[in-house]
Structures are given as structure tokens and as C-alpha cells.
Design an enzyme around this catalytic site. Structure first.
Site, PDB file in Angstrom:
ATOM      1  N   VAL A 142       0.887  -1.159   0.000  1.00 54.74           N
ATOM      2  CA  VAL A 142       0.000   0.000   0.000  1.00 54.74           C
ATOM      3  C   VAL A 142       0.929   1.215   0.000  1.00 54.74           C
ATOM      4  CG1 VAL A 142      -1.713   1.312   1.302  1.00 54.74           C
ATOM      5  CG2 VAL A 142      -1.876  -1.179   1.191  1.00 54.74           C
TER       6      VAL A 142
ATOM      7  N   GLU B 188       6.749 -14.478   2.541  1.00 54.17           N
ATOM      8  CA  GLU B 188       7.914 -14.129   3.351  1.00 54.17           C
ATOM      9  C   GLU B 188       7.739 -12.696   3.812  1.00 54.17           C
ATOM     10  OE1 GLU B 188       9.070 -17.420   0.795  1.00 54.17           O
ATOM     11  OE2 GLU B 188       8.552 -15.396   0.155  1.00 54.17           O
TER      12      GLU B 188
ATOM     13  N   ASN C 132       9.869  -5.778   9.831  1.00 53.00           N
ATOM     14  CA  ASN C 132       8.591  -5.199   9.422  1.00 53.00           C
ATOM     15  C   ASN C 132       7.468  -5.706  10.333  1.00 53.00           C
ATOM     16  OD1 ASN C 132       6.366  -4.145   8.137  1.00 53.00           O
ATOM     17  ND2 ASN C 132       6.989  -4.786   6.083  1.00 53.00           N
TER      18      ASN C 132
ATOM     19  N   TYR D 202      -0.507  -9.906   8.941  1.00 54.21           N
ATOM     20  CA  TYR D 202      -0.588 -11.294   8.478  1.00 54.21           C
ATOM     21  C   TYR D 202      -1.080 -12.216   9.597  1.00 54.21           C
ATOM     22  CZ  TYR D 202       2.353  -9.321   4.787  1.00 54.21           C
ATOM     23  OH  TYR D 202       2.866  -8.533   3.782  1.00 54.21           O
TER      24      TYR D 202
END
Length: 158
Positions: free
Chosen positions: A78, A110, A115, A122
Site C-alpha cells: 500500500v 515471506e 517489518n 498477516y
């Protein structure tokens, strides 16, 4: 705390003429971005490549690889000006729908250990860590491992 409504977003298949905009979003988002050539190669290879439109502009994109009942999220992003509005979750759920429509029972990806925002997204969707790939990503100080995550789609409907 003030709630911010997610802007209206739509998903459509990526076209060749989208590649320069997608590559510019990629370059604005990552220290080691994919090139326009890589996105073009994904389109030529027939990978499901999608863009997310918000207010008439491309605000994000996703690229999948689907084969043998499995999907692999190759790239998802995004753009910087559209983060924090729930658009990443919207985009990712649509990518999971596309994986299902293409016959995938399981999805892999992955993510960088550096991050935590992506990892959190996720995990909230149901992905679980299944392993690590040592020195997978280029990094400013050499290489960075990848966390490998998977989601079983067989018993999920969203």
C-alpha cells in the site's frame, strides 16, 4: 481517539500501462524495490497481478504465484499516502480471494523480521510462522532473514 473511515477501494487486474505507477509506489516504499521490469515479467508470466484503486488512483498492488494448489504472495504494498486506513487488510483479503478462485488451498509469504506492521497484519488474518529463510533479503548492513508464513484456506471463508 478519532476513528478514520476506510476510503472506498476497488481491485482490478494490473495492466501493462500500470507498471510505471506500480514501480514508483514500490520505489517509494522499499529500500530494495522491484524494478518495472520485474513487474512486467510477472504480467508476461501470467501471475495474478492486481492493483487497488482509491479515489481514482493506484494506491496499492499485489502479485501472486499460483500453482499445484498453492499460492505464494510475491509482493504486496500500500503506497505511503494510503497507509493506516485499513487498505492493507482490504487488499490482502482480496488477494486471498483471488488465490482461492485460482484453486489454492494454502498461501505462503515471506516477511522481514524488521517489518512488525506487516507481521501483525498477516497474523491477524490467520497466517502462522512456519520457518525462516536465512539471509533472504538484501539489507543496508548485508542480508536479512525472512520469516516464512503460511495460511490454510481450506477451512476459511472470509
Amino acid at each position: 481517539m478519532v476513528a478514520v473511515a476506510r476510503p472506498h477501494a476497488e481491485i482490478r487486474a494490473m495492466r501493462r500501462d500500470d507498471v510505471p505507477i506500480v514501480a514508483a509506489l514500490e520505489a517509494a516504499s522499499y529500500d530494495f524495490p522491484w524494478t518495472a521490469g520485474i513487474f512486467s515479467d510477472c504480467l508476461k508470466a501470467g501471475h495474478p497481478c492486481w492493483v487497488m484503486w482509491v479515489d481514482g488512483i493506484i494506491a496499492g498492488y499485489g502479485v501472486l504465484s499460483v500453482a499445484a494448489g498453492e499460492a505464494h504472495v510475491l509482493n504486496v504494498c500500500v503506497g505511503p499516502h494510503h497507509r493506516g486506513l485499513g487498505l492493507g487488510r482490504f487488499l490482502f483479503r482480496r488477494l486471498l480471494d483471488i488465490a482461492r478462485w485460482n484453486g489454492a488451498a494454502r498461501v505462503f509469504l515471506e516477511v522481514r523480521p524488521s517489518n512488525p506492521v506487516a507481521q501483525s497484519l498477516y497474523r491477524s488474518i490467520g497466517f502462522e510462522e512456519i520457518g525462516r529463510r536465512p539471509k533472504y533479503y538484501p539489507a543496508k548492513d548485508g542480508r536479512e532473514d525472512a520469516i516464512v508464513m503460511a495460511l490454510d484456506l481450506q477451512d476459511r471463508s472470509e
